[in-house]
Design an enzyme around this catalytic site. Structure first.
Site, PDB file in Angstrom:
ATOM      1  N   GLY A  14       0.804  -1.222   0.000  1.00 53.32           N
ATOM      2  CA  GLY A  14       0.000   0.000   0.000  1.00 53.32           C
ATOM      3  C   GLY A  14       0.834   1.268   0.000  1.00 53.32           C
ATOM      4  N   ARG A  44      -0.960 -23.680 -18.017  1.00 54.44           N
ATOM      5  CA  ARG A  44      -2.335 -23.619 -18.521  1.00 54.44           C
ATOM      6  C   ARG A  44      -2.283 -23.593 -20.041  1.00 54.44           C
ATOM      7  NH1 ARG A  44      -3.164 -19.111 -14.252  1.00 54.44           N
ATOM      8  NH2 ARG A  44      -3.529 -20.377 -12.418  1.00 54.44           N
ATOM      9  N   ARG A 174      -8.232   1.330  -1.759  1.00 49.54           N
ATOM     10  CA  ARG A 174      -7.872   0.482  -2.907  1.00 49.54           C
ATOM     11  C   ARG A 174      -8.896  -0.632  -3.102  1.00 49.54           C
ATOM     12  NH1 ARG A 174      -1.938  -2.303  -3.281  1.00 49.54           N
ATOM     13  NH2 ARG A 174      -2.921  -3.823  -1.887  1.00 49.54           N
ATOM     14  N   ARG A 185      -1.596  -6.868   6.593  1.00 48.91           N
ATOM     15  CA  ARG A 185      -0.720  -5.941   5.880  1.00 48.91           C
ATOM     16  C   ARG A 185      -0.256  -4.809   6.804  1.00 48.91           C
ATOM     17  NH1 ARG A 185      -1.000  -6.517  -0.005  1.00 48.91           N
ATOM     18  NH2 ARG A 185      -2.189  -8.421  -0.286  1.00 48.91           N
TER      19      ARG A 185
HETATM   20  N1  LIG Z   1       1.156   9.489  -3.242  1.00 43.71           N
HETATM   21  C1  LIG Z   1      -0.045   8.917  -3.188  1.00 43.71           C
HETATM   22  N2  LIG Z   1      -1.107   9.638  -2.767  1.00 43.71           N
HETATM   23  C2  LIG Z   1      -2.329   9.077  -2.681  1.00 43.71           C
HETATM   24  N3  LIG Z   1      -2.617   7.796  -3.023  1.00 43.71           N
HETATM   25  C3  LIG Z   1      -1.593   7.035  -3.453  1.00 43.71           C
HETATM   26  C4  LIG Z   1      -0.260   7.553  -3.560  1.00 43.71           C
HETATM   27  N4  LIG Z   1       0.529   6.557  -4.013  1.00 43.71           N
HETATM   28  C5  LIG Z   1      -0.260   5.477  -4.168  1.00 43.71           C
HETATM   29  N5  LIG Z   1      -1.532   5.760  -3.842  1.00 43.71           N
HETATM   30  C6  LIG Z   1      -2.683   4.838  -3.849  1.00 43.71           C
HETATM   31  O1  LIG Z   1      -2.489   3.961  -2.752  1.00 43.71           O
HETATM   32  C7  LIG Z   1      -2.908   2.650  -3.073  1.00 43.71           C
HETATM   33  C8  LIG Z   1      -1.756   1.689  -2.837  1.00 43.71           C
HETATM   34  O2  LIG Z   1      -0.748   1.907  -3.826  1.00 43.71           O
HETATM   35  P1  LIG Z   1      -0.067   0.677  -4.570  1.00 43.71           P
HETATM   36  O3  LIG Z   1      -1.071  -0.327  -4.958  1.00 43.71           O
HETATM   37  O4  LIG Z   1       0.804   1.253  -5.640  1.00 43.71           O
HETATM   38  O5  LIG Z   1       0.836   0.124  -3.357  1.00 43.71           O
HETATM   39  P2  LIG Z   1       1.904  -1.059  -3.337  1.00 43.71           P
HETATM   40  O6  LIG Z   1       3.031  -0.602  -2.499  1.00 43.71           O
HETATM   41  O7  LIG Z   1       2.225  -1.497  -4.720  1.00 43.71           O
HETATM   42  O8  LIG Z   1       1.101  -2.169  -2.574  1.00 43.71           O
HETATM   43  P3  LIG Z   1       1.258  -3.746  -2.703  1.00 43.71           P
HETATM   44  O9  LIG Z   1       2.605  -4.079  -2.166  1.00 43.71           O
HETATM   45  O10 LIG Z   1       0.116  -4.265  -1.878  1.00 43.71           O
HETATM   46  O11 LIG Z   1       1.128  -4.050  -4.173  1.00 43.71           O
HETATM   47  C9  LIG Z   1      -3.373   2.668  -4.521  1.00 43.71           C
HETATM   48  O12 LIG Z   1      -4.774   2.733  -4.534  1.00 43.71           O
HETATM   49  C10 LIG Z   1      -2.750   3.945  -5.081  1.00 43.71           C
HETATM   50  O13 LIG Z   1      -3.546   4.522  -6.097  1.00 43.71           O
END
Ligand SMILES: Nc1ncnc2c1ncn2[C@@H]1O[C@H](COP(=O)(O)OP(=O)(O)OP(=O)(O)O)[C@@H](O)[C@H]1O
Length: 233
Positions: A14, A44, A174, A185
Site C-alpha cells: 500500500g 495452462r 484500494r 498488511r
Molecule cells: N502518493 C499517493 N497519494 C495518494 N494515493 C496514493 C499515492 N501513491 C499510491 N496511492 C494509492 O495507494 C494505493 C496503494 O498503492 P499501490 O497499490 O501502488 O501500493 P503497493 O506498495 O504497490 O502495494 P502492494 O505491495 O500491496 O502491491 C493505490 O490505490 C494507489 O492509487
C-alpha cells in the site's frame, strides 16, 4: 555482473510501489524488465515456458508475511518481481528440480501457494540484465536481506507511506483487501517501517506523500542507470 544494476523496491503493502513502477515503465519504454518466476504448477493452455519478460507488475501487492521462510505457505504468490497477472508465463519446473535449486541457493525467494511452489531465481534476474534492461525487484524486507547475500549489486530503494494512518486509508480505498488481509498488511507494515530505517539497508527511503515528488525522487535515483541504457541502445 554485466548489464545495468537491478533496482530493489521494497516497502509496506500500500506504500505505492506498483503505482510508481507503472509510471516508470510507462515513461521509459523498453528500459525496465521483470524476471520470469519459477513455478511447479502445471502450465495452462497457451502458456509457454520462459516467457513473460517485461510485463507490468500485478496490482495485487506484496506477500503478506513480513518473514517468508523457505517453503512457507502464503496467501498470495510472492509477487516479488514479476507476477504481472494470472496469465503470466513462468519457468515451469518440477518440485525436485526447484527444491534442488533452492537448496543450492539459486533462488532469492520462494513460497508455496495453493500447494504449488513459486520462486524467483538469480538466473531469471540475470536474463533481464543480459537484455540490457533494469530488472525491478519488488520484494519484502526478507527478500532485501536475501538479495544482499548475492552479487546482484542492486540499488536498494524503500517506498514508505507518510504514516500508518494514511497507509490504512490507502489500502481501504484500494478496495483489494478483506478486513483480515488488511490487518495482516498493517501488522507487516509496522515491522517493515521499523526495519527500513535501520542504517545502511537502503540507498534511499522515499516517503510517498505527494506522488509527483516521490516519483521525481525515484527517477533521480535511477537516472544514471537509465542514461547508461539509453546511450547503449
Ligand atoms: N502518493 C499517493 N497519494 C495518494 N494515493 C496514493 C499515492 N501513491 C499510491 N496511492 C494509492 O495507494 C494505493 C496503494 O498503492 P499501490 O497499490 O501502488 O501500493 P503497493 O506498495 O504497490 O502495494 P502492494 O505491495 O500491496 O502491491 C493505490 O490505490 C494507489 O492509487
Amino acid at each position: 555482473m554485466p548489464g545495468p544494476r537491478p533496482v530493489v523496491l521494497s516497502g509496506p503493502s500500500g506504500a505505492g510501489k506498483s503505482t510508481l513502477m507503472k509510471r516508470l515503465m510507462r515513461d521509459h519504454e523498453g528500459i525496465f524488465g521483470f524476471s520470469v518466476s519459477h513455478t511447479t504448477r502445471n502450465p495452462r493452455p497457451g502458456e509457454e515456458d520462459g516467457k513473460g519478460l517485461n510485463k507490468l507488475p500485478m496490482l495485487l501487492g506484496a506477500i503478506l508475511l513480513p518473514i517468508a521462510p523457505f517453503s512457507v505457505e502464503v496467501l498470495e504468490k510472492p509477487t516479488s518481481i514479476s507476477c504481472p497477472n494470472e496469465s503470466e508465463d513462468y519457468h515451469f519446473s518440477t518440485r525436485e528440480v526447484m527444491q534442488e535449486g533452492i537448496d543450492n541457493g539459486d533462488f532469492i525467494e520462494n513460497a508455496v501457494f495453493s500447494g504449488n511452489m513459486y520462486g524467483t531465481s538469480k538466473a531469471a534476474i540475470e536474463d533481464v540484465l543480459a537484455m540490457n534492461k533494469i530488472c525491478i525487484l519488488d520484494v519484502d524486507i526478507q527478500g532485501v536481506k536475501r538479495i544482499k547475500e548475492t552479487d546482484l549489486n542492486p540499488i536498494y530503494i524503500s517506498i514508505q507511506p507518510p504514516s500508518m494512518e494514511i497507509l490504512e486509508t490507502r489500502l481501504r480505498d484500494r478496495q483489494t483487501e478483506t478486513e483480515e488481509s488488511l490487518q495482516k498488511r498493517l501488522e507487516a507494515a509496522r515491522i517493515d517501517m521499523e526495519l527500513s530505517n535501520e542504517p545502511g539497508v537502503f540507498d534511499a527511503v522515499i516517503i510517498n506523500d505527494d506522488l509527483e515528488r516521490a516519483y521525481e525522487e525515484l527517477k533521480d535515483m535511477l537516472n544514471d542507470e537509465i542514461q547508461k541504457i539509453q546511450e547503449k541502445s
